[in-house]
Design a protein around this motif. Structure first.
Motif: not given
Length: 142
Positions: A1-3, A39-49, A68-72
């Protein structure tokens, strides 16, 4: 997910990939688009980054990750490296070779081997006002 890159906090994790050559404006647009898709599809254990991209000086690809959103995870970092490798192949560039130095010399940005840079420094062919880019910073604040 982009920011947007400027919205990343100062403790956001940063990876810097210096290119062996400057990107054209067209290449920057293409690279930015490919990075945005990744980045729109980048995940860590199916959690978006929550991540961002910047391309300073049309020379560096900088990926920032809001930890602090989701850890890689190891797998998510591996996927980003594979993505960078795909950019190397697509654009015929070198991004992952850590044995190179990128530096600003007056108004140009140069990219040479670490060995060559050390030789130039010993021979005083590199001025003291040369700025060497530090690609090993860990977070946005650095």
């Amino acid at each position: 997910m982009k920011i947007p890159f400027n919205k990343l906090s100062n403790d956001a994790r940063i990876w810097i990939y210096p290119s062996n050559r400057k990107f054209s404006d067209k290449e920057c647009l293409e690279i930015r688009g490919l990075c945005d898709d990744f980045l729109d599809k980048w995940t860590a254990h199916n959690n978006l980054l929550l991540a961002s991209i910047d391309i300073p000086y049309n020379r560096f690809i900088v990926i920032g990750l809001q930890t602090d959103f989701n850890l890689p995870t190891g797998c998510s970092i591996d996927s980003s490296v594979h993505f960078i490798q795909s950019l190397e192949e697509t654009f015929k560039i070198t991004l992952l070779d850590k044995m190179n130095v990128t530096f600003r010399n007056k108004n140009s940005i140069d990219h040479i081997s670490l060995k060559e840079f050390r030789t130039k420094a010993k021979e005083k062919k590199v001025n003291s006002d040369v700025i060497v880019f530090n690609n090993l910073v860990q977070n946005k604040m650095e």
